[in-house]
Design an enzyme around this catalytic site. Structure first.
Site, PDB file in Angstrom:
ATOM      1  N   ASP A  37     -21.615 -20.728  -0.757  1.00  0.00           N
ATOM      2  CA  ASP A  37     -20.738 -22.337  -1.628  1.00  0.00           C
ATOM      3  C   ASP A  37     -20.849 -22.273  -2.958  1.00  0.00           C
ATOM      4  OD1 ASP A  37     -19.063 -24.615  -1.218  1.00  0.00           O
ATOM      5  OD2 ASP A  37     -20.123 -24.944   0.654  1.00  0.00           O
ATOM      6  N   ASP A  63     -18.940 -18.124  -6.314  1.00  0.00           N
ATOM      7  CA  ASP A  63     -17.184 -18.716  -6.332  1.00  0.00           C
ATOM      8  C   ASP A  63     -16.610 -18.036  -5.865  1.00  0.00           C
ATOM      9  OD1 ASP A  63     -14.996 -19.352  -8.066  1.00  0.00           O
ATOM     10  OD2 ASP A  63     -15.950 -19.798  -9.927  1.00  0.00           O
ATOM     11  N   VAL A  64     -15.751 -17.968  -5.005  1.00  0.00           N
ATOM     12  CA  VAL A  64     -14.950 -17.691  -4.132  1.00  0.00           C
ATOM     13  C   VAL A  64     -13.364 -16.893  -4.990  1.00  0.00           C
ATOM     14  CG1 VAL A  64     -15.444 -17.836  -1.882  1.00  0.00           C
ATOM     15  CG2 VAL A  64     -12.975 -18.759  -3.376  1.00  0.00           C
ATOM     16  N   ASN A  90     -13.700 -18.646   4.492  1.00  0.00           N
ATOM     17  CA  ASN A  90     -13.659 -20.280   5.168  1.00  0.00           C
ATOM     18  C   ASN A  90     -12.954 -21.340   4.142  1.00  0.00           C
ATOM     19  OD1 ASN A  90     -13.311 -22.483   6.819  1.00  0.00           O
ATOM     20  ND2 ASN A  90     -15.318 -22.553   4.959  1.00  0.00           N
ATOM     21  N   TYR A 158      -0.589 -25.741  -1.597  1.00  0.00           N
ATOM     22  CA  TYR A 158      -1.589 -25.641  -0.815  1.00  0.00           C
ATOM     23  C   TYR A 158      -0.887 -25.086   0.708  1.00  0.00           C
ATOM     24  CZ  TYR A 158      -4.635 -26.559   3.593  1.00  0.00           C
ATOM     25  OH  TYR A 158      -5.816 -26.296   4.506  1.00  0.00           O
ATOM     26  N   LYS A 162      -1.387 -21.323   2.280  1.00  0.00           N
ATOM     27  CA  LYS A 162      -1.645 -21.006   4.057  1.00  0.00           C
ATOM     28  C   LYS A 162      -1.357 -19.767   4.368  1.00  0.00           C
ATOM     29  CE  LYS A 162      -5.939 -23.167   4.084  1.00  0.00           C
ATOM     30  NZ  LYS A 162      -7.451 -21.935   4.153  1.00  0.00           N
TER      31      LYS A 162
END
Length: 270
Positions: A37, A63-64, A90, A158, A162
């Protein structure tokens, strides 16, 4: 159950919400958990929560949105046990509610950076390493009901992120060898840090969600689903598309001549 003993599960956005619920469920089945995370304090708290349940856990701050950070996560995971059996991309954030033309563009780009590019980075970092393993493994990317239809009004960034996760995952499936399964998890509304506190009680509890989806993941389902009524919304869109084709581009003899998949197969075979 102890059917996952010896297996390593890596979860981004693992410090709370869906990520933590999946970590607890999979850990209770014997898996060792790498929880990643953004905030170090949250990561350490998550590790303590898992260890209190007698789940072996490693915490990694990540940090993705930064490819190098996700590459370091992959290295830490493989250095820990020499393997990774399941990656769950995720990590995700929501956006400020606004009509598209009124939305803060920096906020919208941040949503895409985390929700889409974060998944991309996870696939790019772990995919080759998992392909090099001889044993079966899996990568699951967390999309949303918003991958299938527009569930939340005034959330263009958003919803687009997705939808993009679903497309990315479907393409990535074809890049991986057969022993690396790739699929999409498509939650409906689940209790998480993305929900406002005053309405969070209306969402499906994260633990209940994990109970529903983990068996599907272990069965290597291509699409992992949870909220039954979502199919109603999906079918509304599917029907609208089918109706448009029926009116404007109905099937006819020879129409496969312009099918891209068939053309690619023909060029490759010829």
């Amino acid at each position: 159950m102890s059917d996952l003993v010896g297996q390593v599960v890596v979860i981004t956005g693992g410090a709370g919400g869906i990520g933590m619920a999946l970590a607890q469920h999979l850990g209770n089945r014997g898996a060792s958990i790498v929880t990643a995370d953004l905030q170090d304090s949250a990561v350490q708290e998550a590790v303590q929560r898992l260890q209190a349940l007698n789940i072996e856990a490693l915490g990694v701050t990540c940090d993705v949105t930064v490819a190098e950070s996700v590459e370091r996560l992959a290295k830490r995971a493989f250095d820990w046990k020499g393997r990774a059996d399941l990656l769950i991309n995720n990590a995700g954030i929501s956006q400020q509610s606004a009509k598209l033309h009124q939305a803060d563009i920096a906020d919208a780009k941040r949503v895409m950076d985390v929700n889409f590019w974060g998944v991309w980075h996870g696939c790019a970092a772990f995919g080759p390493l998992m392909a090099d393993q001889s044993h079966p493994s899996a990568i699951y990317n967390v999309g949303s009901e918003n991958s299938l239809f527009c569930a939340v009004p005034r959330s263009a960034a958003y919803i687009a992120s997705k939808h993009a996760v679903l497309g990315l995952t479907e393409s990535f499936r074809e890049d991986m060898p057969d022993h690396v399964h790739v699929g999409t998890i498509m939650p409906g509304w689940v209790t998480s840090g993305l929900s406002a506190k005053e309405v969070a009680h209306l969402a499906m509890p994260a633990a209940e969600f994990a109970d529903i989806v983990v068996p599907q993941m272990l069965a290597r389902e291509r699409f992992v689903v949870s909220h039954p009524y979502n199919v109603v919304r999906k079918e509304q869109r599917d029907q609208a598309i089918a109706d448009s084709y029926a009116r404007n581009a109905p099937r006819q003899d020879g129409d496969e001549a312009h099918d891209v998949r068939l053309l690619i197969a023909k060029m490759r075979s010829g």
